[in-house]
Design a protein around this motif. Structure first.
Motif, PDB file in Angstrom:
ATOM      1  N   UNK A  53     -39.381   6.124  19.645  1.00 38.89           N
ATOM      2  CA  UNK A  53     -38.138   6.805  19.236  1.00 38.89           C
ATOM      3  C   UNK A  53     -37.025   6.721  20.266  1.00 38.89           C
ATOM      4  N   UNK A  54     -37.386   6.625  21.555  1.00 32.80           N
ATOM      5  CA  UNK A  54     -36.357   6.570  22.605  1.00 32.80           C
ATOM      6  C   UNK A  54     -35.568   5.270  22.569  1.00 32.80           C
ATOM      7  N   UNK A  55     -36.043   4.268  21.833  1.00 28.21           N
ATOM      8  CA  UNK A  55     -35.322   3.010  21.708  1.00 28.21           C
ATOM      9  C   UNK A  55     -34.303   3.042  20.563  1.00 28.21           C
ATOM     10  N   UNK A  74     -28.480   3.028  11.849  1.00 25.43           N
ATOM     11  CA  UNK A  74     -29.532   3.153  12.854  1.00 25.43           C
ATOM     12  C   UNK A  74     -29.359   2.020  13.860  1.00 25.43           C
ATOM     13  N   UNK A  75     -29.410   2.340  15.140  1.00 29.81           N
ATOM     14  CA  UNK A  75     -29.358   1.337  16.193  1.00 29.81           C
ATOM     15  C   UNK A  75     -30.692   1.272  16.913  1.00 29.81           C
ATOM     16  N   UNK A  76     -31.079   0.078  17.343  1.00 27.25           N
ATOM     17  CA  UNK A  76     -32.335  -0.088  18.072  1.00 27.25           C
ATOM     18  C   UNK A  76     -32.120  -1.012  19.271  1.00 27.25           C
ATOM     19  N   UNK A 118     -29.577  -3.746  18.023  1.00 28.80           N
ATOM     20  CA  UNK A 118     -29.646  -4.187  16.634  1.00 28.80           C
ATOM     21  C   UNK A 118     -29.237  -3.016  15.746  1.00 28.80           C
ATOM     22  N   UNK A 119     -28.103  -3.190  15.060  1.00 25.08           N
ATOM     23  CA  UNK A 119     -27.581  -2.117  14.206  1.00 25.08           C
ATOM     24  C   UNK A 119     -27.912  -2.402  12.748  1.00 25.08           C
ATOM     25  N   UNK A 120     -28.287  -1.358  12.042  1.00 23.78           N
ATOM     26  CA  UNK A 120     -28.611  -1.465  10.620  1.00 23.78           C
ATOM     27  C   UNK A 120     -27.812  -0.462   9.802  1.00 23.78           C
ATOM     28  N   UNK A 121     -27.353  -0.920   8.655  1.00 22.41           N
ATOM     29  CA  UNK A 121     -26.898  -0.055   7.569  1.00 22.41           C
ATOM     30  C   UNK A 121     -27.663  -0.548   6.341  1.00 22.41           C
TER      31      UNK A 121
END
Length: 208
Positions: A53-55, A74-76, A118-121
């Motif tokens: 989760x910290x990532x 969400x970003x990773x 890495x960004x997600x929508x």
């Protein structure tokens, strides 16, 4: 019955039960468990991994409800060798600029690992390095509708004549994408038990 057996076989191959145990362990320690799903191109099968989760970068105003994550992004934080990133980028739009940014950062040492976000929508995925966008694509896990020209075989089956070269006058047809879900989704699933609906992670866990 065949589908049920195939899914059980896939679950065994990707060690799904062990991954679920790790997600539960993360929930107990970090107050949130996260699984990321995708597709293994080498083995041509579904894949999954448990993400620390910290990532992740989550919307602080979002929550985990019975319907899932309520945020719209969400970003990773991810790491990958420079040459691997450049190979994935390939000849995409603005790829030359992105490759130049990477080369300048690693001083042309392709084995150097580069950290990016890495960004997600639901609709898009992109890789961001600092202020630069390395890659931007539509959701790769969604089969979008597309327009195709009918093949000579399809035309002949519908009574449309073609010449010796397979040419015929016909309007392009729209092919609907077949998907499991009704709308595109971000490839993350969250484990939350004691959520109060005011933040992405729980307030406490069984350890607390």
């Amino acid at each position: 019955e065949k589908l049920k057996g195939r899914l059980a076989d896939i679950a065994d191959k990707i060690k799904l039960r062990i991954q679920l145990k790790m997600a539960a362990r993360h929930w107990g320690i970090f107050l949130l468990g996260v699984a990321k799903f995708g597709w293994d191109l080498d083995r041509d099968m579904p894949s999954s991994q448990i993400v620390r989760p910290k990532k992740l970068i989550l919307d602080p105003d979002a929550a985990i409800t019975q319907m899932g994550y309520t945020g719209n992004r969400i970003g990773e934080y991810r790491k990958m060798e420079a040459e691997t990133i450049k190979a994935i980028i390939g000849d995409a739009k603005d790829s030359s600029k992105a490759k130049k940014v990477i080369d300048e950062l690693v001083e042309k040492d392709g084995a150097t690992e580069v950290q990016f976000i890495e960004w997600w929508t639901p609709e898009y995925m992109c890789w961001k390095l600092g202020k630069d966008i390395l890659l931007k694509r539509k959701n790769p896990h969604w089969n979008y509708d597309k327009t195709e020209n009918p093949s000579p075989t399809d035309l002949a089956s519908k009574g449309v004549t073609v010449d010796d070269y397979g040419n015929a006058t016909a309007q392009p047809v729209e092919v609907k994408g077949t998907n499991h879900f009704p709308v595109p989704q971000m490839p993350y699933v969250f484990l939350s038990v004691f959520s109060l609906g005011d933040q992405p992670m729980d307030k406490t866990s069984l350890i607390g």
